[in-house]
Scaffold this motif. Structure first.
Motif, PDB file in Angstrom:
ATOM      1  N   ALA A   8       0.880  -1.279  -0.082  1.00  0.00           N
ATOM      2  CA  ALA A   8       0.255   0.073   0.106  1.00  0.00           C
ATOM      3  C   ALA A   8       0.951   1.050   0.113  1.00  0.00           C
ATOM      4  O   ALA A   8       0.557   2.237  -0.600  1.00  0.00           O
ATOM      5  CB  ALA A   8      -1.307   0.003   1.180  1.00  0.00           C
ATOM      6  N   LEU A   9       2.041   1.196   0.732  1.00  0.00           N
ATOM      7  CA  LEU A   9       2.799   2.447   0.785  1.00  0.00           C
ATOM      8  C   LEU A   9       4.301   2.099   0.528  1.00  0.00           C
ATOM      9  O   LEU A   9       4.666   0.801   0.905  1.00  0.00           O
ATOM     10  CB  LEU A   9       2.610   3.016   2.068  1.00  0.00           C
ATOM     11  N   SER A  10       4.961   2.807  -0.141  1.00  0.00           N
ATOM     12  CA  SER A  10       6.479   2.644  -0.269  1.00  0.00           C
ATOM     13  C   SER A  10       7.076   2.326   0.920  1.00  0.00           C
ATOM     14  O   SER A  10       6.666   2.877   1.954  1.00  0.00           O
ATOM     15  CB  SER A  10       7.116   3.429  -1.062  1.00  0.00           C
ATOM     16  N   LYS A  11       8.065   1.561   0.839  1.00  0.00           N
ATOM     17  CA  LYS A  11       8.684   1.164   2.310  1.00  0.00           C
ATOM     18  C   LYS A  11       9.533   2.225   3.018  1.00  0.00           C
ATOM     19  O   LYS A  11       9.729   2.418   3.998  1.00  0.00           O
ATOM     20  CB  LYS A  11       9.791  -0.029   2.172  1.00  0.00           C
ATOM     21  N   TRP A  21      -6.152   0.410   6.409  1.00  0.00           N
ATOM     22  CA  TRP A  21      -5.710   0.084   5.021  1.00  0.00           C
ATOM     23  C   TRP A  21      -4.377  -0.031   4.452  1.00  0.00           C
ATOM     24  O   TRP A  21      -3.976  -0.644   4.064  1.00  0.00           O
ATOM     25  CB  TRP A  21      -6.688   1.079   4.006  1.00  0.00           C
ATOM     26  N   CYS A  22      -3.618   1.139   5.056  1.00  0.00           N
ATOM     27  CA  CYS A  22      -2.532   1.170   4.467  1.00  0.00           C
ATOM     28  C   CYS A  22      -1.255   0.644   5.165  1.00  0.00           C
ATOM     29  O   CYS A  22      -0.029   0.548   4.643  1.00  0.00           O
ATOM     30  CB  CYS A  22      -2.082   2.748   4.601  1.00  0.00           C
ATOM     31  N   SER A  23      -1.446  -0.109   6.493  1.00  0.00           N
ATOM     32  CA  SER A  23      -0.377  -0.611   7.139  1.00  0.00           C
ATOM     33  C   SER A  23      -0.120  -1.811   6.789  1.00  0.00           C
ATOM     34  O   SER A  23      -0.360  -2.724   7.196  1.00  0.00           O
ATOM     35  CB  SER A  23      -0.842  -0.651   8.760  1.00  0.00           C
ATOM     36  N   LEU A  70     -11.235   4.379   6.038  1.00  0.00           N
ATOM     37  CA  LEU A  70     -11.343   3.948   4.668  1.00  0.00           C
ATOM     38  C   LEU A  70     -10.795   2.690   4.215  1.00  0.00           C
ATOM     39  O   LEU A  70      -9.773   2.164   4.788  1.00  0.00           O
ATOM     40  CB  LEU A  70     -10.608   5.033   3.806  1.00  0.00           C
ATOM     41  N   THR A  71     -11.526   2.057   3.290  1.00  0.00           N
ATOM     42  CA  THR A  71     -11.275   0.751   2.629  1.00  0.00           C
ATOM     43  C   THR A  71     -10.507   0.985   1.378  1.00  0.00           C
ATOM     44  O   THR A  71     -10.276   2.150   0.865  1.00  0.00           O
ATOM     45  CB  THR A  71     -12.543  -0.064   2.383  1.00  0.00           C
ATOM     46  N   ALA A  72      -9.749  -0.337   1.056  1.00  0.00           N
ATOM     47  CA  ALA A  72      -9.000  -0.413  -0.293  1.00  0.00           C
ATOM     48  C   ALA A  72      -9.989   0.083  -1.328  1.00  0.00           C
ATOM     49  O   ALA A  72      -9.806   0.689  -2.488  1.00  0.00           O
ATOM     50  CB  ALA A  72      -8.672  -1.663  -0.371  1.00  0.00           C
ATOM     51  N   TRP A  75     -10.155   3.841  -1.608  1.00  0.00           N
ATOM     52  CA  TRP A  75      -9.009   4.384  -2.225  1.00  0.00           C
ATOM     53  C   TRP A  75      -8.904   4.228  -3.721  1.00  0.00           C
ATOM     54  O   TRP A  75      -8.638   4.968  -4.359  1.00  0.00           O
ATOM     55  CB  TRP A  75      -7.627   3.607  -1.596  1.00  0.00           C
ATOM     56  N   LEU A  76      -9.148   2.918  -3.964  1.00  0.00           N
ATOM     57  CA  LEU A  76      -9.243   2.678  -5.432  1.00  0.00           C
ATOM     58  C   LEU A  76     -10.530   3.671  -6.393  1.00  0.00           C
ATOM     59  O   LEU A  76     -10.039   4.002  -7.438  1.00  0.00           O
ATOM     60  CB  LEU A  76      -9.381   1.260  -5.723  1.00  0.00           C
ATOM     61  N   ASP A  77     -11.429   3.876  -5.557  1.00  0.00           N
ATOM     62  CA  ASP A  77     -12.543   4.726  -6.266  1.00  0.00           C
ATOM     63  C   ASP A  77     -12.094   5.949  -6.543  1.00  0.00           C
ATOM     64  O   ASP A  77     -12.491   6.641  -7.438  1.00  0.00           O
ATOM     65  CB  ASP A  77     -13.763   4.648  -5.322  1.00  0.00           C
ATOM     66  N   ALA A  78     -11.088   6.279  -5.559  1.00  0.00           N
ATOM     67  CA  ALA A  78     -10.885   7.969  -5.662  1.00  0.00           C
ATOM     68  C   ALA A  78      -9.661   7.900  -6.726  1.00  0.00           C
ATOM     69  O   ALA A  78      -9.367   9.095  -7.182  1.00  0.00           O
ATOM     70  CB  ALA A  78     -10.068   8.152  -4.225  1.00  0.00           C
ATOM     71  N   THR A  79      -9.278   6.850  -7.244  1.00  0.00           N
ATOM     72  CA  THR A  79      -8.283   6.896  -8.502  1.00  0.00           C
ATOM     73  C   THR A  79      -8.811   6.498  -9.797  1.00  0.00           C
ATOM     74  O   THR A  79      -7.983   6.381 -10.875  1.00  0.00           O
ATOM     75  CB  THR A  79      -6.934   6.141  -7.943  1.00  0.00           C
ATOM     76  N   LYS A  80      -9.817   6.166  -9.833  1.00  0.00           N
ATOM     77  CA  LYS A  80     -10.641   5.605 -11.055  1.00  0.00           C
ATOM     78  C   LYS A  80     -10.359   6.365 -12.320  1.00  0.00           C
ATOM     79  O   LYS A  80      -9.888   5.960 -13.204  1.00  0.00           O
ATOM     80  CB  LYS A  80     -11.864   5.401 -10.819  1.00  0.00           C
TER      81      LYS A  80
END
Length: 171
Positions: A8-11, A21-23, A70-72, A75-80
């Motif tokens: 979810a996030l870069s290291k 969601w992101c952890s 927020l769910t995955a 987050w994905l909806d926000a980037t559609k």
């Protein structure tokens, strides 16, 4: 079958506390090799989501505590349909996510305000007064973002302000 994975996030990026969601969450999807167009579209979509999460990690001032729910899918909806070619595009997508996150909590806060008014006989003058009327485990940092003002509106939660403006004023 080709597995498509991402973190979810870069290291290397600092992580805001997006617990649900992101952890370290990874999504694994297995698509048939024959559908290369689908795989490519999915890679692009997930890449956009990853860039948005990285932008948020680099700009923790854009994070609000409500975002932890927020769910995955959110987050994905926000980037559609959003193209992330400018900082304004990132901010617009994060603004939509913050709005979605706030809307998930407004019914709980509205109910807590109603209960606080019934218990103390007047509208609360401090948002923290409603804390005892919230569900167990509610993140109190959310209330710390709110302000009660004499106009009867609660900033960041317009629907609550409208609901109580009819009957009673805050403060």
């Amino acid at each position: 079958m080709t597995p498509l994975c991402f973190d979810a996030l870069s290291k290397n990026a600092p992580k805001p506390p997006l617990r649900n969601w992101c952890s370290g969450m990874s999504i694994l999807y297995t698509a048939p090799k024959a559908d290369e167009a689908f795989e490519n579209a999915l890679e692009v979509w997930l890449g956009k989501q990853r860039r948005l999460a990285d932008f948020l990690a680099r700009n923790p001032n854009l994070y609000i505590p409500q975002m932890e729910v927020l769910t995955a899918e959110d987050w994905l909806d926000a980037t559609k349909v959003q193209e992330f070619d400018t900082e304004a595009a990132y901010r617009k997508a994060l603004g939509a996510l913050r709005g979605k996150a706030r809307s998930k909590f407004s019914p709980q806060i509205a109910e807590a305000i109603k209960e606080a008014i019934a218990a103390i006989g007047q509208a609360p003058t401090d948002p923290l007064v409603v804390a005892p009327y919230l569900p167990p485990g509610f993140n109190i940092d959310i209330l710390k973002q709110l302000e009660v003002n004499p106009s009867g509106e609660v900033p960041l939660l317009k629907s609550i302000g409208r609901a109580y403006r009819r009957s009673q004023k805050f403060g």
